[in-house]
Design a protein around this motif. Structure first.
Motif, mmCIF file in Angstrom:
data_model
loop_
_atom_site.group_PDB
_atom_site.id
_atom_site.type_symbol
_atom_site.label_atom_id
_atom_site.label_comp_id
_atom_site.label_asym_id
_atom_site.label_seq_id
_atom_site.Cartn_x
_atom_site.Cartn_y
_atom_site.Cartn_z
ATOM 1 N N PHE A 38 12.904 2.846 -4.733
ATOM 2 C CA PHE A 38 13.154 3.519 -5.745
ATOM 3 C C PHE A 38 13.664 2.264 -6.918
ATOM 4 N N VAL A 39 12.650 2.180 -7.644
ATOM 5 C CA VAL A 39 12.729 0.966 -8.634
ATOM 6 C C VAL A 39 12.597 1.292 -10.233
ATOM 7 N N ASP A 40 13.111 0.649 -10.975
ATOM 8 C CA ASP A 40 12.665 0.816 -12.548
ATOM 9 C C ASP A 40 11.387 0.932 -12.597
ATOM 10 N N ARG A 41 11.074 1.978 -13.727
ATOM 11 C CA ARG A 41 9.601 1.898 -14.064
ATOM 12 C C ARG A 41 9.049 0.716 -14.500
ATOM 13 N N ASP A 42 7.971 0.683 -14.230
ATOM 14 C CA ASP A 42 6.974 -0.427 -14.531
ATOM 15 C C ASP A 42 7.472 -1.895 -13.576
ATOM 16 N N THR A 43 7.944 -1.572 -12.391
ATOM 17 C CA THR A 43 8.609 -2.667 -11.708
ATOM 18 C C THR A 43 8.170 -2.435 -10.430
ATOM 19 N N ARG A 44 7.797 -3.398 -9.559
ATOM 20 C CA ARG A 44 7.152 -3.527 -8.216
ATOM 21 C C ARG A 44 8.544 -3.585 -7.409
ATOM 22 N N PRO A 45 8.597 -2.910 -6.172
ATOM 23 C CA PRO A 45 9.570 -3.245 -5.223
ATOM 24 C C PRO A 45 9.584 -4.643 -4.488
ATOM 25 N N GLY A 46 10.709 -5.271 -4.406
ATOM 26 C CA GLY A 46 11.033 -6.358 -3.659
ATOM 27 C C GLY A 46 11.376 -6.229 -2.289
ATOM 28 N N ASP A 47 11.238 -7.239 -1.427
ATOM 29 C CA ASP A 47 11.590 -7.115 0.040
ATOM 30 C C ASP A 47 12.972 -6.302 0.505
ATOM 31 N N THR A 48 13.931 -6.468 -0.546
ATOM 32 C CA THR A 48 15.185 -5.418 -0.042
ATOM 33 C C THR A 48 15.347 -3.927 -0.460
ATOM 34 N N ASP A 49 14.296 -3.576 -1.388
ATOM 35 C CA ASP A 49 14.433 -2.555 -1.942
ATOM 36 C C ASP A 49 14.189 -1.295 -1.061
ATOM 37 N N TRP A 50 13.203 -1.620 0.174
ATOM 38 C CA TRP A 50 12.690 -0.608 1.099
ATOM 39 C C TRP A 50 13.772 0.049 1.975
ATOM 40 N N ILE A 51 13.735 1.325 2.093
ATOM 41 C CA ILE A 51 14.597 2.216 2.734
ATOM 42 C C ILE A 51 13.692 3.025 3.680
ATOM 43 N N ALA A 52 14.140 3.149 4.937
ATOM 44 C CA ALA A 52 13.369 3.742 6.079
ATOM 45 C C ALA A 52 13.364 5.283 5.620
ATOM 46 N N GLY A 53 12.228 6.077 5.793
ATOM 47 C CA GLY A 53 11.894 7.230 5.714
ATOM 48 C C GLY A 53 11.698 7.953 6.901
ATOM 49 N N GLU A 54 11.027 9.037 6.812
ATOM 50 C CA GLU A 54 10.751 9.613 8.377
ATOM 51 C C GLU A 54 9.392 10.613 8.120
ATOM 52 N N TRP A 55 8.919 11.027 9.172
ATOM 53 C CA TRP A 55 7.786 11.908 9.026
ATOM 54 C C TRP A 55 8.222 13.196 9.364
ATOM 55 N N ASP A 56 7.634 13.978 8.555
ATOM 56 C CA ASP A 56 7.872 15.676 8.851
ATOM 57 C C ASP A 56 6.253 16.223 8.852
ATOM 58 N N VAL A 74 21.804 7.444 -11.783
ATOM 59 C CA VAL A 74 20.926 8.279 -12.950
ATOM 60 C C VAL A 74 19.997 7.371 -13.788
ATOM 61 N N GLY A 75 18.941 7.785 -14.093
ATOM 62 C CA GLY A 75 17.850 7.337 -14.600
ATOM 63 C C GLY A 75 16.478 7.782 -14.103
ATOM 64 N N SER A 76 15.414 7.093 -14.679
ATOM 65 C CA SER A 76 14.061 7.044 -14.096
ATOM 66 C C SER A 76 13.552 6.084 -13.356
ATOM 67 N N HIS A 77 13.140 6.548 -12.123
ATOM 68 C CA HIS A 77 12.778 5.440 -11.193
ATOM 69 C C HIS A 77 11.361 5.887 -10.693
ATOM 70 N N THR A 78 10.686 4.795 -10.568
ATOM 71 C CA THR A 78 9.212 4.980 -9.811
ATOM 72 C C THR A 78 9.430 4.815 -8.371
ATOM 73 N N VAL A 79 8.978 5.980 -7.761
ATOM 74 C CA VAL A 79 9.009 5.979 -6.235
ATOM 75 C C VAL A 79 7.716 5.279 -5.805
ATOM 76 N N TRP A 80 8.070 4.447 -4.756
ATOM 77 C CA TRP A 80 7.028 3.816 -3.955
ATOM 78 C C TRP A 80 7.309 4.105 -2.298
ATOM 79 N N LEU A 81 5.954 4.188 -1.808
ATOM 80 C CA LEU A 81 5.959 4.498 -0.407
ATOM 81 C C LEU A 81 5.175 3.489 0.120
ATOM 82 N N ARG A 82 5.491 2.996 1.466
ATOM 83 C CA ARG A 82 4.886 1.896 2.306
ATOM 84 C C ARG A 82 4.982 2.556 3.601
ATOM 85 N N ILE A 83 3.565 2.559 4.122
ATOM 86 C CA ILE A 83 3.273 2.893 5.447
ATOM 87 C C ILE A 83 2.765 1.813 6.152
#
Length: 100
Positions: A38-56, A74-83
């Motif tokens: 979850f990063v600021d708009r128009d920003t790419r995630p860095g190595d420390t930005d990733w948080i483990a998700g799960e499959w459903d 609070v604010g607007s975030h671009t959501v990135w997914l890494r698989i």
């Protein structure tokens, strides 16, 4: 295929954020690694930005909000997914999350 969506949430809400993921009409392999950033708009995630998700099933998900796995400010975030599906590594923006 990953669908880009916009989601608005109150800062007090704790709820799963789910992203449908399809690969040639089949559900993803649950052994694949899945992470969110979850990063600021128009920003790419860095190595420390990733948080483990799960499959459903065919959805990647993460619990978002106070006491959840991720608690964006609070604010607007671009959501990135890494698989991670060796040898492939898919990194895509999947939506906008507005925390109010």
């Amino acid at each position: 295929m990953i669908t880009l969506v916009e989601v608005r949430r109150n800062r007090l809400t704790r709820k799963h954020l789910a992203v449908p993921v399809a690969r040639a009409g089949t559900a993803p392999d649950p052994a694949w690694g899945v992470e969110f950033a979850f990063v600021d708009r128009d920003t790419r995630p860095g190595d420390t930005d990733w948080i483990a998700g799960e499959w459903d099933g065919p959805r990647a998900q993460i619990l978002v909000g106070p006491g959840g796995t991720a608690a964006p400010a609070v604010g607007s975030h671009t959501v990135w997914l890494r698989i991670t599906a060796a040898p492939e590594l898919v990194v895509e923006p999947v939506g906008i999350l507005d925390i109010t």
